[in-house]
Design a protein around this motif. Sequence first.
Motif, PDB file in Angstrom:
ATOM      1  N   PRO A  52       0.812  -1.228   0.000  1.00  0.00           N
ATOM      2  CA  PRO A  52       0.000   0.000   0.000  1.00  0.00           C
ATOM      3  C   PRO A  52       0.840   1.270   0.000  1.00  0.00           C
ATOM      4  CG  PRO A  52      -0.164  -1.168   2.117  1.00  0.00           C
ATOM      5  CD  PRO A  52       0.513  -2.088   1.155  1.00  0.00           C
ATOM      6  N   LEU A  53       2.025   1.234   0.613  1.00  0.00           N
ATOM      7  CA  LEU A  53       2.900   2.394   0.604  1.00  0.00           C
ATOM      8  C   LEU A  53       3.315   2.743  -0.822  1.00  0.00           C
ATOM      9  CD1 LEU A  53       4.508   4.370   2.531  1.00  0.00           C
ATOM     10  CD2 LEU A  53       6.434   2.793   2.266  1.00  0.00           C
ATOM     11  N   LEU A  54       3.690   1.714  -1.592  1.00  0.00           N
ATOM     12  CA  LEU A  54       4.099   1.920  -2.978  1.00  0.00           C
ATOM     13  C   LEU A  54       2.933   2.362  -3.852  1.00  0.00           C
ATOM     14  CD1 LEU A  54       6.429  -1.199  -3.345  1.00  0.00           C
ATOM     15  CD2 LEU A  54       7.178   1.183  -3.529  1.00  0.00           C
ATOM     16  N   GLU A  55       1.756   1.787  -3.608  1.00  0.00           N
ATOM     17  CA  GLU A  55       0.591   2.094  -4.443  1.00  0.00           C
ATOM     18  C   GLU A  55      -0.052   3.421  -4.062  1.00  0.00           C
ATOM     19  OE1 GLU A  55      -2.311  -1.006  -5.027  1.00  0.00           O
ATOM     20  OE2 GLU A  55      -0.805  -2.582  -4.901  1.00  0.00           O
ATOM     21  N   GLN A  56      -0.304   3.621  -2.790  1.00  0.00           N
ATOM     22  CA  GLN A  56      -1.101   4.771  -2.349  1.00  0.00           C
ATOM     23  C   GLN A  56      -0.279   6.050  -2.207  1.00  0.00           C
ATOM     24  OE1 GLN A  56      -3.389   3.718   1.168  1.00  0.00           O
ATOM     25  NE2 GLN A  56      -3.846   1.684   0.348  1.00  0.00           N
ATOM     26  N   GLN A  57       0.959   5.933  -1.733  1.00  0.00           N
ATOM     27  CA  GLN A  57       1.761   7.135  -1.505  1.00  0.00           C
ATOM     28  C   GLN A  57       2.692   7.468  -2.656  1.00  0.00           C
ATOM     29  OE1 GLN A  57       2.271   7.788   3.313  1.00  0.00           O
ATOM     30  NE2 GLN A  57       4.034   7.777   1.982  1.00  0.00           N
ATOM     31  N   MET A  58       3.290   6.418  -3.242  1.00  0.00           N
ATOM     32  CA  MET A  58       4.253   6.661  -4.312  1.00  0.00           C
ATOM     33  C   MET A  58       3.611   6.501  -5.692  1.00  0.00           C
ATOM     34  SD  MET A  58       7.600   4.767  -2.717  1.00  0.00           S
ATOM     35  CE  MET A  58       7.941   4.879  -0.957  1.00  0.00           C
ATOM     36  N   HIS A  59       2.355   6.032  -5.706  1.00  0.00           N
ATOM     37  CA  HIS A  59       1.547   5.957  -6.928  1.00  0.00           C
ATOM     38  C   HIS A  59       2.121   5.025  -7.990  1.00  0.00           C
ATOM     39  CE1 HIS A  59      -0.752   9.172  -5.134  1.00  0.00           C
ATOM     40  NE2 HIS A  59       0.328   9.941  -5.077  1.00  0.00           N
ATOM     41  N   TRP A  60       2.602   3.862  -7.538  1.00  0.00           N
ATOM     42  CA  TRP A  60       2.991   2.810  -8.461  1.00  0.00           C
ATOM     43  C   TRP A  60       1.804   1.883  -8.686  1.00  0.00           C
ATOM     44  CZ3 TRP A  60       7.484   2.929 -11.083  1.00  0.00           C
ATOM     45  CH2 TRP A  60       8.497   3.752 -10.585  1.00  0.00           C
ATOM     46  N   SER A  61       1.687   1.327  -9.895  1.00  0.00           N
ATOM     47  CA  SER A  61       0.570   0.428 -10.212  1.00  0.00           C
ATOM     48  C   SER A  61       0.776  -0.928  -9.539  1.00  0.00           C
ATOM     49  CB  SER A  61       0.459   0.229 -11.723  1.00  0.00           C
ATOM     50  OG  SER A  61       1.591  -0.473 -12.216  1.00  0.00           O
ATOM     51  N   ALA A  62      -0.299  -1.719  -9.439  1.00  0.00           N
ATOM     52  CA  ALA A  62      -0.223  -3.039  -8.811  1.00  0.00           C
ATOM     53  C   ALA A  62       0.760  -3.941  -9.551  1.00  0.00           C
ATOM     54  CB  ALA A  62      -1.608  -3.675  -8.765  1.00  0.00           C
ATOM     55  N   SER A  63       0.769  -3.862 -10.883  1.00  0.00           N
ATOM     56  CA  SER A  63       1.690  -4.698 -11.660  1.00  0.00           C
ATOM     57  C   SER A  63       3.138  -4.259 -11.451  1.00  0.00           C
ATOM     58  CB  SER A  63       1.336  -4.631 -13.152  1.00  0.00           C
ATOM     59  OG  SER A  63       1.352  -3.285 -13.621  1.00  0.00           O
ATOM     60  N   ALA A  64       3.352  -2.951 -11.301  1.00  0.00           N
ATOM     61  CA  ALA A  64       4.701  -2.447 -11.044  1.00  0.00           C
ATOM     62  C   ALA A  64       5.194  -2.892  -9.671  1.00  0.00           C
ATOM     63  CB  ALA A  64       4.727  -0.929 -11.136  1.00  0.00           C
ATOM     64  N   VAL A  65       4.278  -2.990  -8.706  1.00  0.00           N
ATOM     65  CA  VAL A  65       4.653  -3.397  -7.348  1.00  0.00           C
ATOM     66  C   VAL A  65       5.255  -4.801  -7.355  1.00  0.00           C
ATOM     67  CG1 VAL A  65       3.732  -4.026  -5.067  1.00  0.00           C
ATOM     68  CG2 VAL A  65       3.073  -1.862  -6.139  1.00  0.00           C
ATOM     69  N   VAL A  66       4.715  -5.688  -8.204  1.00  0.00           N
ATOM     70  CA  VAL A  66       5.263  -7.049  -8.304  1.00  0.00           C
ATOM     71  C   VAL A  66       6.725  -6.999  -8.723  1.00  0.00           C
ATOM     72  CG1 VAL A  66       5.112  -9.256  -9.519  1.00  0.00           C
ATOM     73  CG2 VAL A  66       3.028  -8.095  -8.786  1.00  0.00           C
ATOM     74  N   LEU A  67       7.026  -6.190  -9.746  1.00  0.00           N
ATOM     75  CA  LEU A  67       8.409  -6.061 -10.212  1.00  0.00           C
ATOM     76  C   LEU A  67       9.291  -5.410  -9.149  1.00  0.00           C
ATOM     77  CD1 LEU A  67       7.788  -4.897 -13.906  1.00  0.00           C
ATOM     78  CD2 LEU A  67       8.434  -7.173 -13.096  1.00  0.00           C
ATOM     79  N   ILE A  68       8.730  -4.426  -8.455  1.00  0.00           N
ATOM     80  CA  ILE A  68       9.489  -3.758  -7.394  1.00  0.00           C
ATOM     81  C   ILE A  68       9.841  -4.751  -6.289  1.00  0.00           C
ATOM     82  CG2 ILE A  68       9.343  -2.030  -5.544  1.00  0.00           C
ATOM     83  CD1 ILE A  68       7.642  -0.337  -7.527  1.00  0.00           C
ATOM     84  N   LEU A  69       8.899  -5.645  -5.944  1.00  0.00           N
ATOM     85  CA  LEU A  69       9.159  -6.647  -4.912  1.00  0.00           C
ATOM     86  C   LEU A  69      10.273  -7.608  -5.341  1.00  0.00           C
ATOM     87  CD1 LEU A  69       5.541  -7.515  -3.676  1.00  0.00           C
ATOM     88  CD2 LEU A  69       7.318  -6.260  -2.433  1.00  0.00           C
ATOM     89  N   VAL A  70      10.351  -7.893  -6.653  1.00  0.00           N
ATOM     90  CA  VAL A  70      11.443  -8.742  -7.153  1.00  0.00           C
ATOM     91  C   VAL A  70      12.784  -8.042  -6.949  1.00  0.00           C
ATOM     92  CG1 VAL A  70      12.459  -9.804  -9.200  1.00  0.00           C
ATOM     93  CG2 VAL A  70       9.994  -9.937  -8.838  1.00  0.00           C
ATOM     94  N   VAL A  71      12.840  -6.769  -7.352  1.00  0.00           N
ATOM     95  CA  VAL A  71      14.088  -6.007  -7.203  1.00  0.00           C
ATOM     96  C   VAL A  71      14.414  -5.839  -5.726  1.00  0.00           C
ATOM     97  CG1 VAL A  71      15.266  -3.838  -7.733  1.00  0.00           C
ATOM     98  CG2 VAL A  71      13.665  -4.823  -9.386  1.00  0.00           C
ATOM     99  N   TYR A  72      13.391  -5.596  -4.912  1.00  0.00           N
ATOM    100  CA  TYR A  72      13.595  -5.484  -3.465  1.00  0.00           C
ATOM    101  C   TYR A  72      14.207  -6.778  -2.920  1.00  0.00           C
ATOM    102  CZ  TYR A  72      12.557  -4.562   1.477  1.00  0.00           C
ATOM    103  OH  TYR A  72      12.663  -4.366   2.828  1.00  0.00           O
TER     104      TYR A  72
END
Length: 401
Positions: free
Chosen positions: A231-251
């Motif tokens: 929710p931090l990535l989606e709601q505050q930083m305005h990343w899409s749900a699909s982008a969050v998946v990729l971000i979690l991989v890089v994380y």
Amino acid sequence: MTKQFNPSWTLLALAISAFAIGSTEFISVGLMPLLVSSFHINLAQAGLTVSIYAIGIMIGAPVMTLLTGRLNRHRLMMLIMILFIIGNLLAASAPTFGVLLAGRVVAALAHGIFMTVASVIAADVVAPAKRASAIAIMFTGLTVATVTGVPLGTMIGQLGGWRWSFIFISMIGVIGLLADYWLIPRNLPLPSKATVRGIIRVLTNPQLLFALLVTALGYGGTFVVYTYLSPLLEQQMHWSASAVVLILVVYGLMVALGNTLGGHWANARPLIALFKMFSGLLITLLILSVTGYSHWLGLLTVLLMGIFAFMNVPGLQLYIVQLAEQNTPHDITMASALNISAFNVGIALGSGIGGQVTTNLGLGWTPIFGAIMVAVSLVLLLGLIWLARPAKSTDRHCVQN
């Protein structure tokens, strides 16, 4: 009979099981928005899927170690993986949020004892000179889970619903069960018997108690933020749900990098290395409190947090074993189990605090409260360094500048 088993294959079986275990611990981090929508709950309630799981490990690690200490190691691993599969299937089929939490607790009980037993098995199947490397191989399953298992489970949840994420993990658990059945030796030696008195001896030793508190607060500080990362990535930083998946991989890749570096740096002087690692984490969390509303700067800070988040784990585990060898040599296994509990005290405390913060103050405040937890752990580390200074010369390498 033990000679019929190839140690490399045994370690692979343990790594597969560790992958399943590691995936399920943090899977709900990526599923938070889906759970909120499915059960009509708020973020703080959804965060219970992390904190309740951590409490299950916290209680399960020492209690299950006491209850299963004299069971055949092969048979015990079978029971652990069966319990793990049952817990995740219960979560997958949960008609209510309460049943989902019950499934998480069942899986957590398996997790707690797995961490202790699998480490011992890894050490037993190789030559003494290779034990540290063997344990490291087993733990690669947890690292790979962070890199691929959690984001893959998140993607499956977004495509087919959150229940399929838990079914996916159950299937990995079945593979781990079969691998353990065929590849773990049947006649491994039993460890020294764990006792309640051993728990008391560990908890009444000042250095060991301080070290356990450092584990809980320092490691747990990240989870004030990490539990609500989606929710931090989606709601505050305005990343899409699909982008969050990729971000979690890089994380996850950042976590793997941090783990590797942390293990290397903590080998010789764990106390000084841990102080530097937690200082870096504290600074990163404070920066995130400022950049948390920025699309790109926020993302970069989150990835930097990934490097520091679990960097401390090898050093914390190494230091608790070193302390137990020096202060309570008959309770090394229990000290290790209690440190696993301490990790999960931190997860439960951090995610619980994060839930209250998001409800009452907002997501943007979570890095501040995470930083406060880490700051307290740094004070405790200074206390440990002070306690270690008068120690005999053979131990002073832990605190050299």
